[in-house]
Design a protein around this motif. Structure first.
Motif, PDB file in Angstrom:
ATOM      1  N   GLU A 132      10.491  55.811  19.780  1.00 36.83           N
ATOM      2  CA  GLU A 132      11.695  56.102  20.660  1.00 36.83           C
ATOM      3  C   GLU A 132      12.177  57.594  20.670  1.00 36.83           C
ATOM      4  O   GLU A 132      12.146  57.980  19.734  1.00 36.83           O
ATOM      5  CB  GLU A 132      12.689  55.143  19.877  1.00 36.83           C
ATOM      6  N   LEU A 133      12.349  57.860  21.854  1.00 34.97           N
ATOM      7  CA  LEU A 133      12.865  59.312  22.203  1.00 34.97           C
ATOM      8  C   LEU A 133      14.191  59.590  21.980  1.00 34.97           C
ATOM      9  O   LEU A 133      14.579  60.749  21.913  1.00 34.97           O
ATOM     10  CB  LEU A 133      12.348  59.818  23.823  1.00 34.97           C
ATOM     11  N   ALA A 134      15.192  58.536  21.920  1.00 38.12           N
ATOM     12  CA  ALA A 134      16.532  58.823  21.539  1.00 38.12           C
ATOM     13  C   ALA A 134      16.808  59.670  20.422  1.00 38.12           C
ATOM     14  O   ALA A 134      18.071  60.398  20.607  1.00 38.12           O
ATOM     15  CB  ALA A 134      17.319  57.385  21.518  1.00 38.12           C
ATOM     16  N   CYS A 135      16.192  59.882  19.516  1.00 35.26           N
ATOM     17  CA  CYS A 135      16.348  60.757  18.407  1.00 35.26           C
ATOM     18  C   CYS A 135      15.529  61.996  18.518  1.00 35.26           C
ATOM     19  O   CYS A 135      15.527  62.878  17.667  1.00 35.26           O
ATOM     20  CB  CYS A 135      15.983  60.209  17.262  1.00 35.26           C
ATOM     21  N   GLY A 136      14.944  62.397  19.634  1.00 37.28           N
ATOM     22  CA  GLY A 136      14.283  63.485  19.819  1.00 37.28           C
ATOM     23  C   GLY A 136      14.940  64.649  20.190  1.00 37.28           C
ATOM     24  O   GLY A 136      16.033  64.580  20.630  1.00 37.28           O
ATOM     25  N   MET A 137      14.511  65.724  19.694  1.00 32.24           N
ATOM     26  CA  MET A 137      15.095  67.188  19.867  1.00 32.24           C
ATOM     27  C   MET A 137      15.124  67.356  21.610  1.00 32.24           C
ATOM     28  O   MET A 137      14.009  67.528  22.349  1.00 32.24           O
ATOM     29  CB  MET A 137      14.416  68.270  19.450  1.00 32.24           C
ATOM     30  N   VAL A 138      16.297  67.924  22.254  1.00 31.73           N
ATOM     31  CA  VAL A 138      16.551  68.045  23.678  1.00 31.73           C
ATOM     32  C   VAL A 138      16.538  69.735  23.604  1.00 31.73           C
ATOM     33  O   VAL A 138      17.700  70.039  23.200  1.00 31.73           O
ATOM     34  CB  VAL A 138      17.586  67.278  24.379  1.00 31.73           C
ATOM     35  N   ARG A 139      15.864  70.320  24.552  1.00 30.42           N
ATOM     36  CA  ARG A 139      15.968  72.027  24.676  1.00 30.42           C
ATOM     37  C   ARG A 139      15.247  72.431  25.840  1.00 30.42           C
ATOM     38  O   ARG A 139      14.232  71.831  26.315  1.00 30.42           O
ATOM     39  CB  ARG A 139      15.127  72.631  23.285  1.00 30.42           C
ATOM     40  N   ASP A 140      15.873  73.188  26.383  1.00 28.96           N
ATOM     41  CA  ASP A 140      15.392  73.909  27.493  1.00 28.96           C
ATOM     42  C   ASP A 140      14.469  73.120  28.745  1.00 28.96           C
ATOM     43  O   ASP A 140      13.516  73.522  29.089  1.00 28.96           O
ATOM     44  CB  ASP A 140      14.271  75.218  27.103  1.00 28.96           C
TER      45      ASP A 140
END
Length: 106
Positions: A54-62
């Motif tokens: 699951e990507l929902a807990c992934g870090m979002v940046r740039d």
């Protein structure tokens, strides 16, 4: 050719800055991950193409999101993988914001 309709997903303010919001759209309901990076909101499939984490807990940046399991990053606009171990893109969905509402075509 039939055009996919845009469906209301949430209020624009519900997508946190540098974060994600999982929504379910359509019939049958399809999970879509909304991600905000800076001023842009993107809609992608919610699983890593490498290990289906699951990507929902992934870090979002740039303009990218990182898989929390193995660190593979994906471009939020195109879904393309930016580094190994992922080699396949994640699906992206057309998104628009109308009157403060995020709408996604799934």
């Amino acid at each position: 050719m039939t055009q996919t309709p845009f469906l209301p997903a949430c209020a624009e303010e519900d997508v946190p800055d540098g974060g994600t919001l999982l929504v379910r759209l359509g019939d049958p309901a399809r999970p879509v991950l909304l991600c905000r990076s800076g001023d842009a909101v993107h809609a992608i499939e919610p699983w890593c193409s490498h290990a289906f984490q699951e990507l929902a807990c992934g870090m979002v940046r740039d303009g990218w999101i990182a898989c929390p399991a193995h660190g593979a990053r994906f471009d939020l606009a195109s879904g393309e993988p930016l580094n190994p171990p992922a080699t396949k893109p994640v699906a992206t969905f057309p998104l628009r914001i109308r009157d403060g509402t995020v709408e996604v075509a799934v």
